[in-house]
Motif scaffolding. Structure first.
Motif, PDB file in Angstrom:
ATOM      1  N   CYS A 117      43.884  36.219  35.001  1.00 14.58           N
ATOM      2  CA  CYS A 117      44.606  35.460  36.030  1.00 14.58           C
ATOM      3  C   CYS A 117      44.131  35.873  37.416  1.00 14.58           C
ATOM      4  CB  CYS A 117      46.110  35.688  35.926  1.00 14.58           C
ATOM      5  SG  CYS A 117      46.883  34.896  34.518  1.00 14.58           S
ATOM      6  N   ASP A 118      44.047  37.174  37.631  1.00 14.35           N
ATOM      7  CA  ASP A 118      43.625  37.689  38.930  1.00 14.35           C
ATOM      8  C   ASP A 118      42.197  37.263  39.253  1.00 14.35           C
ATOM      9  OD1 ASP A 118      44.143  39.228  41.282  1.00 14.35           O
ATOM     10  OD2 ASP A 118      42.885  40.824  40.440  1.00 14.35           O
TER      11      ASP A 118
ATOM     12  N   LYS B  94      42.196  33.610  40.129  1.00 10.65           N
ATOM     13  CA  LYS B  94      43.177  33.249  41.152  1.00 10.65           C
ATOM     14  C   LYS B  94      44.205  32.243  40.614  1.00 10.65           C
ATOM     15  CE  LYS B  94      40.158  34.233  45.066  1.00 10.65           C
ATOM     16  NZ  LYS B  94      39.377  35.195  44.408  1.00 10.65           N
TER      17      LYS B  94
ATOM     18  N   GLU C 272      48.181  32.056  39.048  1.00  9.99           N
ATOM     19  CA  GLU C 272      49.445  32.759  38.887  1.00  9.99           C
ATOM     20  C   GLU C 272      49.759  32.879  37.393  1.00  9.99           C
ATOM     21  OE1 GLU C 272      51.427  34.173  41.156  1.00  9.99           O
ATOM     22  OE2 GLU C 272      49.968  33.652  42.705  1.00  9.99           O
TER      23      GLU C 272
ATOM     24  N   HIS D 133      44.469  40.353  34.131  1.00  9.82           N
ATOM     25  CA  HIS D 133      43.160  40.492  34.774  1.00  9.82           C
ATOM     26  C   HIS D 133      42.470  39.135  34.895  1.00  9.82           C
ATOM     27  CE1 HIS D 133      39.253  42.090  35.882  1.00  9.82           C
ATOM     28  NE2 HIS D 133      38.749  41.268  34.967  1.00  9.82           N
TER      29      HIS D 133
END
Length: 73
Positions: free
Chosen positions: A32-33, A36, A38, A30
């Motif tokens: 990472c998302d 933004k 990887e 989460h």
């Protein structure tokens, strides 16, 4: 880089501690998302204690081989 690592780890710990996510794997993904990033790039940002917790979670759900444990206790 060190400051990014600290902020990333705090975000992951916060999500896991507050119960937003049941486990560290989901909390890392989460984070990472949200940022933004990887996941393979975030691996450099994760602290050793979080890596150990992720390893334990992976072993618990059979994604990673379990280490032998002696039957003491």
């Amino acid at each position: 880089m060190v400051e990014e690592s600290k902020l990333f780890c705090r975000a992951v710990e916060g999500l896991a501690r507050e119960g937003v996510y049941d486990n560290y794997i989901d909390a890392v993904l989460h984070t990472c998302d949200s940022n933004k990033i990887e996941p393979f790039m975030a691996a450099r940002l994760i602290s050793e204690p979080i890596k150990e917790k992720i390893k334990k979670e992976g072993q618990d759900i059979n994604l990673l081989p379990s280490e032998a444990q002696l039957p003491f206790g």
